[in-house]
Write a protein that holds these residues in place. Sequence first.
Motif, PDB file in Angstrom:
ATOM      1  N   ASN A 536      47.707  89.943 -64.850  1.00  0.00           N
ATOM      2  CA  ASN A 536      48.213  90.969 -65.026  1.00  0.00           C
ATOM      3  C   ASN A 536      47.750  91.743 -63.595  1.00  0.00           C
ATOM      4  O   ASN A 536      46.749  91.472 -63.172  1.00  0.00           O
ATOM      5  CB  ASN A 536      47.717  92.036 -66.200  1.00  0.00           C
ATOM      6  N   LEU A 537      48.436  93.168 -63.529  1.00  0.00           N
ATOM      7  CA  LEU A 537      47.880  93.965 -62.267  1.00  0.00           C
ATOM      8  C   LEU A 537      46.989  94.963 -62.769  1.00  0.00           C
ATOM      9  O   LEU A 537      47.249  95.396 -64.006  1.00  0.00           O
ATOM     10  CB  LEU A 537      48.886  94.342 -61.488  1.00  0.00           C
ATOM     11  N   THR A 552      55.095  90.398 -61.562  1.00  0.00           N
ATOM     12  CA  THR A 552      53.673  90.657 -61.143  1.00  0.00           C
ATOM     13  C   THR A 552      53.485  89.645 -60.012  1.00  0.00           C
ATOM     14  O   THR A 552      52.630  90.047 -59.021  1.00  0.00           O
ATOM     15  CB  THR A 552      52.908  90.078 -62.348  1.00  0.00           C
ATOM     16  N   SER A 556      52.415  90.978 -55.827  1.00  0.00           N
ATOM     17  CA  SER A 556      50.756  90.548 -55.634  1.00  0.00           C
ATOM     18  C   SER A 556      51.026  89.471 -54.497  1.00  0.00           C
ATOM     19  O   SER A 556      52.022  89.135 -54.021  1.00  0.00           O
ATOM     20  CB  SER A 556      50.499  90.248 -56.758  1.00  0.00           C
TER      21      SER A 556
END
Length: 571
Positions: A536-537, A552, A556
């Motif tokens: 997860n962020l 995600t 990223s």
Amino acid sequence: MLVAAAEEERFTRKKHDYGFPAQAIQFCLDAGKLDARDLDWVVFFEKPLVKFDRILMTSLATYPRSLRMFREAMTGWFGDKLWVKGTIQKTLGIDPGRILFSEHHLSHGASSFFCSPFEEAAILTVDGVGEWATASMGVGKGSTLRLDQELHFPHSLGLLYSAFTAFLGFEVNEGEYKVMGMAAYGQPRYVDEVRRLVRVYDDGSFALDLDYFSFEYSTRRAFTNRFLELFGPPRDPNAPFFTAAASQGGEERRLADADPRGAEANQRYADVAASVQAITEEILLRMADHLHRKTGLRKLCLAGGVALNGVANGRLLRETPFEELYVQPSAGDGGGALGAALWAHHVLLGGPRGFVMEHAAWGQEHGTGEVLEFLRESGIRHEAFDDDDALVDRVVDGLASGHVVGWSRGRFEWGPRALGQRSILADPRRPEMKDVVNTKIKFREPYRPFAPSTLVERVPDFFELTDPRKHYPARFMLLVVGVKESQRAVIPAVTHVDGSARVQAVLPEVTPDYYRLIERFHQATGVPVLLNTSFNLRGEPIVNTPREAFSTFRRSDLDLLVLDRFVVAKT
């Protein structure tokens, strides 16, 4: 027998979603191939009327300071919290006579003991607050469970820790584990000051000095000006955290060198964190020692939000007479639903035991067909692998080359830890990976540590933990232990500043795909360890669906994405 377990946040994508868990309920029903009308009983994990009584009595006792909190509480409680039985009945269409209510700490205790492999064990539950109780002690034996000692609000170890969480610039009920990580950078120089806030007795019970706290009557701030007179101004939540610790490197060292005065100020906050962590551990140790003297038992089941404190769990195993500790992976309030169901099944209905929670993969799964449909509809270039060994080799080659991998396979995990179903993975041998994953992928504070996922049989070679198979908290990433000094330079990216690590022991019969990946990485590199953190962020729940995992990945600096038997690479 447990069939499925999940929290609402994984479906709504609202972190710590406190709303009615309609989507999680539907997922569990679908997983069991049930209609709501097939249910014999529905159990809620606490008693809303008793909890409302505590809020009302506390508000009246602290009036007029509690006026704003009272208004906010009444708005929330008269909306839906007080009438949860009606909401359950309306949502499920079930006879109200089949809706049961457990007590908050009873649910916690049941969630640990009835998931454990123990026939008999002492039980300790510690959190912020349930209805009135903030901690409880008792014994489980067979299909029975009894809690016979409680500590009541406002005297709460969880709320003490949360007050310092807020003081140190983190969100309450979200940042407590950040305090635990920050504590490793400090020395407990403020333990005498913390002791002024709490009087601790030999049996582990304690009393907070309420002149230092405002959580009884304020939702805006948990501590008073008198608290600030002891510890100084609170930390700015938006300020970066770094200290001049000699063992730091990378981004932390760069920040400290650029701002030595900031490093000095942060050192004070690290020392405060270390001090409240030390007092928390001291209180838990006293509680456990008292519970052992009272029961004579050698096995302990721990539950409640405080049970997620892996540093304290390590000390409970090392420094108390308890020889085995069980903590199930969703030890906080999320696990209360499971505990309530198990309490009703075993205690009320006399159902026999036969279940042990050996793994945490109780969430939703997205199989090959669903993943392939998503990839094709979205026009995403990918590699498909019919041979799982070939897929593992492809991922290991990437990891050994310095790539960071998003790994999404099987059912997502129950609880806050990613254990090899929804994980971000990297090479622990590369010290730069700590900065890369923290700042370029997770977009979070550079000091935050990562867990080493380790082949169970090799855990004693790298960590101060013998016989890891019997220590269930280790398989659930809920145990912090020392990294052997000879190995710290081998796995620097997962060795915390104080030489510790929140180890995950990976068993082949529990997560075979993940075990095989680490095993192949070991064969390729000589190191049976992977850096593991949740997929997860910052500020988002752990991913569930292929779409969420890809989003995600795209947002990223992840290099590779594994979805079931497919691999997506950045181009």
